[in-house]
Design a protein around this motif. Structure first.
Motif, PDB file in Angstrom:
ATOM      1  N   PHE A 256      -9.864  12.250  55.212  1.00 51.25           N
ATOM      2  CA  PHE A 256     -10.941  11.778  56.094  1.00 51.25           C
ATOM      3  C   PHE A 256     -10.564  11.978  57.558  1.00 51.25           C
ATOM      4  CE2 PHE A 256     -12.669   8.339  58.722  1.00 51.25           C
ATOM      5  CZ  PHE A 256     -14.031   8.576  58.566  1.00 51.25           C
ATOM      6  N   VAL A 257      -9.325  11.615  57.899  1.00 53.42           N
ATOM      7  CA  VAL A 257      -8.857  11.770  59.279  1.00 53.42           C
ATOM      8  C   VAL A 257      -8.863  13.239  59.686  1.00 53.42           C
ATOM      9  CG1 VAL A 257      -6.860  11.498  60.806  1.00 53.42           C
ATOM     10  CG2 VAL A 257      -7.495   9.648  59.261  1.00 53.42           C
ATOM     11  N   LEU A 258      -8.472  14.117  58.770  1.00 55.46           N
ATOM     12  CA  LEU A 258      -8.464  15.552  59.073  1.00 55.46           C
ATOM     13  C   LEU A 258      -9.868  16.086  59.314  1.00 55.46           C
ATOM     14  CD1 LEU A 258      -5.832  16.967  56.541  1.00 55.46           C
ATOM     15  CD2 LEU A 258      -5.676  16.997  59.031  1.00 55.46           C
ATOM     16  N   LYS A 259     -10.834  15.543  58.606  1.00 57.59           N
ATOM     17  CA  LYS A 259     -12.208  16.046  58.710  1.00 57.59           C
ATOM     18  C   LYS A 259     -12.885  15.622  60.007  1.00 57.59           C
ATOM     19  CE  LYS A 259     -12.411  18.298  54.840  1.00 57.59           C
ATOM     20  NZ  LYS A 259     -12.546  19.783  54.854  1.00 57.59           N
ATOM     21  N   GLU A 266      -6.996  18.904  67.494  1.00 60.06           N
ATOM     22  CA  GLU A 266      -6.835  20.329  67.203  1.00 60.06           C
ATOM     23  C   GLU A 266      -5.660  20.927  67.970  1.00 60.06           C
ATOM     24  OE1 GLU A 266     -10.569  22.096  67.982  1.00 60.06           O
ATOM     25  OE2 GLU A 266     -11.572  21.201  66.243  1.00 60.06           O
ATOM     26  N   LYS A 267      -5.308  20.322  69.114  1.00 58.44           N
ATOM     27  CA  LYS A 267      -4.150  20.785  69.881  1.00 58.44           C
ATOM     28  C   LYS A 267      -2.857  20.113  69.438  1.00 58.44           C
ATOM     29  CE  LYS A 267      -6.937  21.617  74.022  1.00 58.44           C
ATOM     30  NZ  LYS A 267      -7.146  21.248  75.451  1.00 58.44           N
ATOM     31  N   MET A 268      -2.964  19.218  68.466  1.00 62.63           N
ATOM     32  CA  MET A 268      -1.836  18.401  68.061  1.00 62.63           C
ATOM     33  C   MET A 268      -1.217  18.845  66.733  1.00 62.63           C
ATOM     34  SD  MET A 268      -1.971  14.335  67.119  1.00 62.63           S
ATOM     35  CE  MET A 268      -2.745  13.933  68.686  1.00 62.63           C
ATOM     36  N   ASN A 273      -0.615  23.237  57.477  1.00 63.79           N
ATOM     37  CA  ASN A 273       0.601  22.608  56.955  1.00 63.79           C
ATOM     38  C   ASN A 273       0.371  21.168  56.514  1.00 63.79           C
ATOM     39  OD1 ASN A 273       2.131  24.897  57.201  1.00 63.79           O
ATOM     40  ND2 ASN A 273       3.128  24.289  59.107  1.00 63.79           N
ATOM     41  N   VAL A 274      -0.585  20.495  57.146  1.00 68.99           N
ATOM     42  CA  VAL A 274      -0.938  19.150  56.675  1.00 68.99           C
ATOM     43  C   VAL A 274      -1.569  19.238  55.285  1.00 68.99           C
ATOM     44  CG1 VAL A 274      -2.321  17.088  57.101  1.00 68.99           C
ATOM     45  CG2 VAL A 274      -1.225  18.264  59.011  1.00 68.99           C
ATOM     46  N   TYR A 275      -2.364  20.265  55.064  1.00 69.63           N
ATOM     47  CA  TYR A 275      -2.928  20.466  53.731  1.00 69.63           C
ATOM     48  C   TYR A 275      -1.830  20.785  52.706  1.00 69.63           C
ATOM     49  CZ  TYR A 275      -7.807  20.270  55.206  1.00 69.63           C
ATOM     50  OH  TYR A 275      -9.026  19.842  55.664  1.00 69.63           O
ATOM     51  N   ILE A 315      -1.021   9.931  59.245  1.00 68.40           N
ATOM     52  CA  ILE A 315      -2.327   9.310  59.487  1.00 68.40           C
ATOM     53  C   ILE A 315      -2.327   8.589  60.830  1.00 68.40           C
ATOM     54  CG2 ILE A 315      -3.910   7.503  58.702  1.00 68.40           C
ATOM     55  CD1 ILE A 315      -3.010   8.227  55.807  1.00 68.40           C
ATOM     56  N   PHE A 316      -1.285   7.787  61.078  1.00 67.92           N
ATOM     57  CA  PHE A 316      -1.211   7.050  62.340  1.00 67.92           C
ATOM     58  C   PHE A 316      -1.104   7.985  63.537  1.00 67.92           C
ATOM     59  CE2 PHE A 316       0.765   3.053  60.206  1.00 67.92           C
ATOM     60  CZ  PHE A 316      -0.493   2.734  59.692  1.00 67.92           C
ATOM     61  N   ARG A 317      -0.346   9.044  63.372  1.00 61.17           N
ATOM     62  CA  ARG A 317      -0.152   9.998  64.478  1.00 61.17           C
ATOM     63  C   ARG A 317      -1.474  10.658  64.856  1.00 61.17           C
ATOM     64  NH1 ARG A 317       0.574  12.254  68.525  1.00 61.17           N
ATOM     65  NH2 ARG A 317       2.124  13.852  69.068  1.00 61.17           N
ATOM     66  N   LEU A 318      -2.328  10.877  63.875  1.00 60.14           N
ATOM     67  CA  LEU A 318      -3.617  11.505  64.127  1.00 60.14           C
ATOM     68  C   LEU A 318      -4.679  10.516  64.583  1.00 60.14           C
ATOM     69  CD1 LEU A 318      -3.820  13.935  61.060  1.00 60.14           C
ATOM     70  CD2 LEU A 318      -3.214  14.498  63.421  1.00 60.14           C
ATOM     71  N   SER A 319      -4.380   9.217  64.440  1.00 54.52           N
ATOM     72  CA  SER A 319      -5.386   8.209  64.733  1.00 54.52           C
ATOM     73  C   SER A 319      -5.084   7.381  65.971  1.00 54.52           C
ATOM     74  CB  SER A 319      -5.534   7.258  63.528  1.00 54.52           C
ATOM     75  OG  SER A 319      -5.784   7.973  62.339  1.00 54.52           O
TER      76      SER A 319
END
Length: 352
Positions: A256-259, A266-268, A273-275, A315-319
């Motif tokens: 969900f976070v990726l979507k 996108e710059k992070m 590789n996350v997939y 997840i936390f790093r992306l959120s």
């Protein structure tokens, strides 16, 4: 240089945590008392102590016959698991994020998640063999899925198997590496549904009977081997809704976070590789979906559950912008240390 030094601090902290884990009371960890007895037996055994897998038996015998205490043995096991897991986190972060090296704040949050994790304490106080095996299994999977280094994979996989034979169960699912993520996700969903509906158990039984393999009997009657008087007498029998939801929760949150697309994200990240990280998690959780129909199903679920702290930090790093909030990681670390020492290791009994 600063990041290297900060990582060294966490290696030192890992040693302290490992020492505290090593000197735990005998009733902390369901199998601690049994391991104390095994350690003593290995010290007086004239030949090779073959109670466990060769790698674990060798480690135990080397330390016991050197005259070292069981506390030193427990400390060594905890330190190997903790430091290797930290290295796995660092390698995974390098693959998934464009800044390559995690900041001190991110490492702090990750280390805190590790101390909060039920699976870390289980692997360092109870399931010692599987805990040691899993960190080397994870290293082997990183080499296989990210780098396609087959020789390194085989070397690390053999080490994992020498600590716990169950590592072999991952082999059929390595084929997922060669499939597109969409197909891997569909397979994961279908096999998960098969587990919930009881179809997977019938499939394992059919395969076992067709090829004359003892796989089904070993899983189904494991409680009898562990001393239960009747079939089904073991803990965590078969499909457990809470276990299943927990297993699928973290990859679904990450998906969900990726979507949710944002310019900063996108710059992070290296999305591809996350997939791949999700592929690794799916492969590990399929072991549980296929083999979890018997008692003590948590031993199969641990394959993927031990990876959860890494999933959580991604997840936390992306959120959350962890880089700018220094006080939050420090508070999180302090809370996790108190939680780990006073509740996990049961120090709270000394202040009652």
């Amino acid at each position: 240089m600063y990041k290297v030094k900060s990582f060294s601090v966490f290696i030192f902290l890992s040693m302290l945590i490992s020492i505290f884990t090593g000197i735990r009371l005998p009733d902390v960890g369901r199998d601690t008392e049994a391991y104390i007895e095994y350690f003593h037996d290995s010290s007086i055994d004239d030949g090779f102590y073959d109670r466990f897998e060769p790698g674990f038996s060798l480690l135990m015998q080397l330390l016991s016959k050197a005259g070292l205490s069981v506390e030193v043995f427990f400390t060594c096991v905890a330190f190997i698991i903790t430091v290797t897991y930290l290295y796995i986190f660092k390698r995974t972060y390098k693959h998934c994020f464009l800044d390559k090296n995690p900041s001190t704040s991110i490492i702090t949050i990750f280390f805190s998640l590790l101390l909060f994790s039920s699976w870390y304490i289980a692997s360092t106080t109870n399931g010692l063999r599987q805990g040691l095996a899993l960190v080397f299994l994870y290293l082997s999977l990183l080499e296989f899925f990210y780098n396609s280094h087959k020789l390194k994979f085989v070397f690390l996989f053999v080490i994992a198997t020498l600590f716990h034979y169950s590592s072999i169960l991952i082999l059929p699912f390595l084929a997922l590496h060669y499939l597109r993520f969409r197909f891997v996700f569909i397979i994961w969903v279908l096999v998960g549904l098969g587990f919930a509906l009881g179809v997977n158990e019938l499939g394992v039984k059919l395969i076992s009977e067709t090829f004359g393999l003892p796989i089904y009997e070993y899983v189904k009657y494991y409680s009898l081997e562990k001393g239960s008087e009747e079939l089904g007498g073991g803990m965590y029998e078969g499909f457990i809704t809470s276990f299943f939801i927990y297993t699928i929760l973290w990859p679904l949150i990450l998906l969900f976070v990726l979507k949710v697309k944002t310019p900063i994200k996108e710059k992070m990240i290296n999305t591809e590789n996350v997939y791949i990280l999700l592929k690794i998690y799916f492969s590990l959780s399929l072991v549980y979906f296929v083999m979890g129909f018997g008692p003590f199903s948590n031993r199969y679920a641990l394959f993927s559950w031990m990876l959860v702290p890494i999933m959580q930090i991604v997840i936390f790093r992306l959120s959350i912008r962890l880089q700018t909030e220094k006080i939050i990681p420090l508070f999180f670390l302090f809370s996790s240390l108190v939680f780990f020492l006073y509740l996990r290791l049961d120090w709270i009994r000394f202040i009652k």
